[in-house]
Motif scaffolding. Structure first.
Motif, short mmCIF file in Angstrom:
data_model
loop_
_atom_site.label_atom_id
_atom_site.label_comp_id
_atom_site.label_asym_id
_atom_site.label_seq_id
_atom_site.Cartn_x
_atom_site.Cartn_y
_atom_site.Cartn_z
N SER A 123 -16.40 -64.65 44.90
CA SER A 123 -16.97 -63.43 45.62
C SER A 123 -17.38 -62.44 44.33
O SER A 123 -16.17 -61.86 43.84
N SER A 124 -18.41 -62.03 44.05
CA SER A 124 -18.98 -61.43 42.92
C SER A 124 -18.16 -59.73 43.31
O SER A 124 -18.35 -59.20 44.42
N ALA A 125 -17.99 -59.39 41.97
CA ALA A 125 -17.96 -57.85 41.97
C ALA A 125 -18.94 -56.99 42.33
O ALA A 125 -18.86 -55.70 42.76
N TYR A 126 -20.24 -57.73 42.17
CA TYR A 126 -21.51 -57.20 42.73
C TYR A 126 -22.18 -57.67 43.69
O TYR A 126 -23.20 -58.39 43.49
N PRO A 127 -21.65 -57.75 45.06
CA PRO A 127 -22.15 -58.67 46.13
C PRO A 127 -23.44 -58.09 46.57
O PRO A 127 -24.19 -57.16 46.13
N VAL A 128 -23.94 -58.89 47.18
CA VAL A 128 -25.40 -58.31 48.12
C VAL A 128 -25.14 -56.88 48.25
O VAL A 128 -24.49 -56.55 49.20
N CYS A 129 -25.84 -56.24 47.40
CA CYS A 129 -25.44 -54.91 46.84
C CYS A 129 -26.55 -53.91 47.73
O CYS A 129 -27.45 -54.10 48.30
#
Length: 142
Positions: A123-129
């Motif tokens: 899971s990204s550090a910049y999820p659906v942001c």
């Protein structure tokens, strides 16, 4: 202009590619969602089978504007600093783009075999942001 990158969160190569983009971009242009998050896919009108053709890039200001597979990789490169020069060369050398497209397809189809499959979803550090909160997802109703 914000973009959503939908990637394979179980693919080692894909997760490392997202990590690399995170370091370059720091959430300025891109936010990310793994293709395994089916609720996110549904929100954007994407069927799980659609992502089998490769990563997807969505322009969050114009959600109907999308790129997939090698076209998404090219658009991401174009948006990065210095990427337009790289693309000029990539597209300008006869046969290189065709070779790149075929190479993307081979990697896509053999990514787990060649690069391994993660035990846990990345899971990204910049999820659906925050950028994604201000957009209108593509409606799935007619």
């Amino acid at each position: 202009m914000p973009y959503l990158v939908i990637y394979d969160g179980l693919c080692n190569l894909c997760a490392n590619g997202v990590k690399f983009l995170e370091q370059l971009d720091r959430g300025q242009r891109f936010c990310y969602a793994p293709m395994q998050e089916t609720s996110t896919l549904a929100e954007w009108g994407i069927q799980p089978a659609d992502v089998e053709l490769g990563m997807i890039l969505i322009n969050l200001e114009q959600p109907a504007q999308r790129w997939q597979g090698s076209a998404a990789a090219e658009k991401i490169a174009e948006l990065l600093p210095g990427g337009d020069l790289w693309l000029f060369l990539y597209r300008g050398i006869p046969g290189l783009k065709t070779l790149g497209d075929r190479g993307y397809e081979q990697i896509r189809d053999h990514r787990y075999e060649w690069f391994g499959r993660r035990d846990a979803l990345y899971s990204s550090a910049y999820p659906v942001c925050a950028h994604c909160q201000d957009r209108d997802p593509v409606s799935t109703s007619d």
